[in-house]
Scaffold this motif. Structure first.
Motif, PDB file in Angstrom:
ATOM      1  N   GLY A   4       0.595 -18.456 -59.381  1.00  0.00           N
ATOM      2  CA  GLY A   4       0.908 -19.793 -59.885  1.00  0.00           C
ATOM      3  C   GLY A   4       1.499 -20.729 -58.844  1.00  0.00           C
ATOM      4  N   ALA A   5       1.737 -20.253 -57.632  1.00  0.00           N
ATOM      5  CA  ALA A   5       2.363 -21.085 -56.599  1.00  0.00           C
ATOM      6  C   ALA A   5       1.358 -22.076 -56.031  1.00  0.00           C
ATOM      7  N   PRO A   6       1.705 -23.374 -55.968  1.00  0.00           N
ATOM      8  CA  PRO A   6       0.780 -24.365 -55.410  1.00  0.00           C
ATOM      9  C   PRO A   6       0.590 -24.206 -53.898  1.00  0.00           C
ATOM     10  N   VAL A   7       1.549 -23.618 -53.223  1.00  0.00           N
ATOM     11  CA  VAL A   7       1.422 -23.365 -51.784  1.00  0.00           C
ATOM     12  C   VAL A   7       1.493 -21.849 -51.589  1.00  0.00           C
ATOM     13  N   GLN A   8       0.456 -21.319 -50.940  1.00  0.00           N
ATOM     14  CA  GLN A   8       0.407 -19.871 -50.730  1.00  0.00           C
ATOM     15  C   GLN A   8       0.148 -19.553 -49.261  1.00  0.00           C
ATOM     16  N   PHE A   9       0.783 -18.492 -48.826  1.00  0.00           N
ATOM     17  CA  PHE A   9       0.573 -17.997 -47.462  1.00  0.00           C
ATOM     18  C   PHE A   9       0.361 -16.499 -47.571  1.00  0.00           C
ATOM     19  N   ASP A  10      -0.754 -16.012 -47.019  1.00  0.00           N
ATOM     20  CA  ASP A  10      -1.069 -14.592 -47.057  1.00  0.00           C
ATOM     21  C   ASP A  10      -1.689 -14.243 -45.704  1.00  0.00           C
ATOM     22  N   ALA A  11      -0.959 -13.537 -44.888  1.00  0.00           N
ATOM     23  CA  ALA A  11      -1.452 -13.209 -43.551  1.00  0.00           C
ATOM     24  C   ALA A  11      -1.067 -11.781 -43.186  1.00  0.00           C
ATOM     25  N   THR A  12      -1.899 -11.164 -42.386  1.00  0.00           N
ATOM     26  CA  THR A  12      -1.636  -9.826 -41.876  1.00  0.00           C
ATOM     27  C   THR A  12      -1.572  -9.896 -40.360  1.00  0.00           C
ATOM     28  N   TYR A  13      -0.533  -9.303 -39.811  1.00  0.00           N
ATOM     29  CA  TYR A  13      -0.327  -9.275 -38.363  1.00  0.00           C
ATOM     30  C   TYR A  13      -0.300  -7.827 -37.910  1.00  0.00           C
ATOM     31  N   THR A  14      -0.881  -7.566 -36.773  1.00  0.00           N
ATOM     32  CA  THR A  14      -0.895  -6.211 -36.230  1.00  0.00           C
ATOM     33  C   THR A  14      -0.448  -6.222 -34.773  1.00  0.00           C
ATOM     34  N   THR A  15       0.105  -5.110 -34.356  1.00  0.00           N
ATOM     35  CA  THR A  15       0.386  -4.896 -32.935  1.00  0.00           C
ATOM     36  C   THR A  15      -0.230  -3.556 -32.561  1.00  0.00           C
ATOM     37  N   PRO A  16      -0.766  -3.433 -31.360  1.00  0.00           N
ATOM     38  CA  PRO A  16      -1.358  -2.160 -30.952  1.00  0.00           C
ATOM     39  C   PRO A  16      -0.286  -1.164 -30.516  1.00  0.00           C
ATOM     40  N   ASP A  17      -0.681   0.080 -30.385  1.00  0.00           N
ATOM     41  CA  ASP A  17       0.175   1.080 -29.769  1.00  0.00           C
ATOM     42  C   ASP A  17       0.507   0.570 -28.367  1.00  0.00           C
ATOM     43  N   HIS A  18       1.748   0.751 -27.944  1.00  0.00           N
ATOM     44  CA  HIS A  18       2.172   0.197 -26.657  1.00  0.00           C
ATOM     45  C   HIS A  18       2.905   1.255 -25.854  1.00  0.00           C
ATOM     46  N   ALA A  19       2.393   1.553 -24.662  1.00  0.00           N
ATOM     47  CA  ALA A  19       3.056   2.485 -23.755  1.00  0.00           C
ATOM     48  C   ALA A  19       3.715   1.683 -22.639  1.00  0.00           C
ATOM     49  N   HIS A  20       4.883   2.116 -22.218  1.00  0.00           N
ATOM     50  CA  HIS A  20       5.623   1.376 -21.204  1.00  0.00           C
ATOM     51  C   HIS A  20       4.920   1.401 -19.854  1.00  0.00           C
ATOM     52  N   ALA A  21       4.501   2.570 -19.408  1.00  0.00           N
ATOM     53  CA  ALA A  21       3.754   2.745 -18.155  1.00  0.00           C
ATOM     54  C   ALA A  21       4.413   2.036 -16.969  1.00  0.00           C
ATOM     55  N   MET A  22       5.725   2.204 -16.855  1.00  0.00           N
ATOM     56  CA  MET A  22       6.441   1.578 -15.744  1.00  0.00           C
ATOM     57  C   MET A  22       6.061   2.226 -14.423  1.00  0.00           C
ATOM     58  N   MET A  23       6.352   1.515 -13.335  1.00  0.00           N
ATOM     59  CA  MET A  23       6.011   2.011 -12.005  1.00  0.00           C
ATOM     60  C   MET A  23       6.798   3.274 -11.656  1.00  0.00           C
ATOM     61  N   GLU A  24       8.077   3.314 -12.034  1.00  0.00           N
ATOM     62  CA  GLU A  24       8.900   4.479 -11.734  1.00  0.00           C
ATOM     63  C   GLU A  24       8.490   5.616 -12.667  1.00  0.00           C
ATOM     64  N   PRO A  25       8.183   6.786 -12.128  1.00  0.00           N
ATOM     65  CA  PRO A  25       7.775   7.881 -13.012  1.00  0.00           C
ATOM     66  C   PRO A  25       8.955   8.430 -13.805  1.00  0.00           C
ATOM     67  N   HIS A  26       8.640   9.130 -14.859  1.00  0.00           N
ATOM     68  CA  HIS A  26       9.653   9.881 -15.591  1.00  0.00           C
ATOM     69  C   HIS A  26       9.849  11.169 -14.800  1.00  0.00           C
ATOM     70  N   ALA A  27      10.998  11.304 -14.173  1.00  0.00           N
ATOM     71  CA  ALA A  27      11.260  12.448 -13.300  1.00  0.00           C
ATOM     72  C   ALA A  27      12.729  12.838 -13.396  1.00  0.00           C
ATOM     73  N   THR A  28      13.000  14.123 -13.223  1.00  0.00           N
ATOM     74  CA  THR A  28      14.355  14.650 -13.303  1.00  0.00           C
ATOM     75  C   THR A  28      14.524  15.770 -12.290  1.00  0.00           C
ATOM     76  N   ILE A  37      16.537  11.856 -23.883  1.00  0.00           N
ATOM     77  CA  ILE A  37      16.011  12.903 -23.005  1.00  0.00           C
ATOM     78  C   ILE A  37      14.520  13.049 -23.288  1.00  0.00           C
ATOM     79  N   ARG A  38      13.811  13.431 -22.270  1.00  0.00           N
ATOM     80  CA  ARG A  38      12.362  13.566 -22.386  1.00  0.00           C
ATOM     81  C   ARG A  38      11.945  14.937 -21.861  1.00  0.00           C
ATOM     82  N   ALA A  39      10.662  15.190 -21.906  1.00  0.00           N
ATOM     83  CA  ALA A  39      10.137  16.488 -21.487  1.00  0.00           C
ATOM     84  C   ALA A  39      10.522  16.825 -20.055  1.00  0.00           C
ATOM     85  N   ASP A  40      10.518  15.825 -19.163  1.00  0.00           N
ATOM     86  CA  ASP A  40      10.837  16.114 -17.764  1.00  0.00           C
ATOM     87  C   ASP A  40      12.249  16.666 -17.613  1.00  0.00           C
TER      88      ASP A  40
END
Length: 144
Positions: A18-42, A95-98
């Motif tokens: 019944g609303a005279p003004v309607q907004f219906d939208a879908t937004y997505t973001t992809p999977d995101h990996a950091h992939a920084m230059m410095e490796p994960h190392a310990t 903490i991570r696997a490394d």
């Protein structure tokens, strides 16, 4: 979160229809990996029952506790050093696997061990942001 993925309060369907003004939208973001230059190392080394770790980590206190719990040792027996972080952006929070593998390897070898994840491993073995889907539906009168 234990609730249903979709939830509502009141008669949303009727109010929206019944609303005279309607907004219906879908937004997505992809999977995101950091992939920084410095490796994960310990680098890990044991001195008797004390563990020393050198790693890039953004949350030292939490990670010391997590490492102690993972290894079944008192947290005061873990010392983590992280003098530099070459870009973490959330990818080096915990903490991570490394770190775990370096600690276990150093204990087994009875000497210092360094573990560095090769770049292809970063995408499955480090923190990342999962893909998201958000649907927004708003209904309003013309005057808001």
């Amino acid at each position: 979160f234990n609730g249903p993925a979709d939830s509502s309060f009141g008669d949303f369907a009727g109010a929206f229809a019944g609303a005279p003004v309607q907004f219906d939208a879908t937004y997505t973001t992809p999977d995101h990996a950091h992939a920084m230059m410095e490796p994960h190392a310990t680098i890990a080394a044991w001195s008797g029952d004390r563990l020393d770790l050198w790693t890039a980590n953004q949350m030292i206190a939490w990670s010391v506790g997590d490492m102690a719990k993972t290894l079944g040792i008192p947290r005061e027996k873990v010392r983590m050093r992280s003098p530099f972080i070459g870009g973490g952006f959330g990818g080096k929070l915990f903490i991570r696997a490394d770190a775990v593998l370096a600690a276990l390897g150093a204990r087994a070898a009875n000497r210092a061990v360094k573990v560095a994840l090769p770049r292809p491993f970063m995408f499955n073995n480090t923190p990342h942001r999962p893909a998201t889907i958000q649907r927004i539906r708003l209904g309003a009168t013309r005057d808001g």
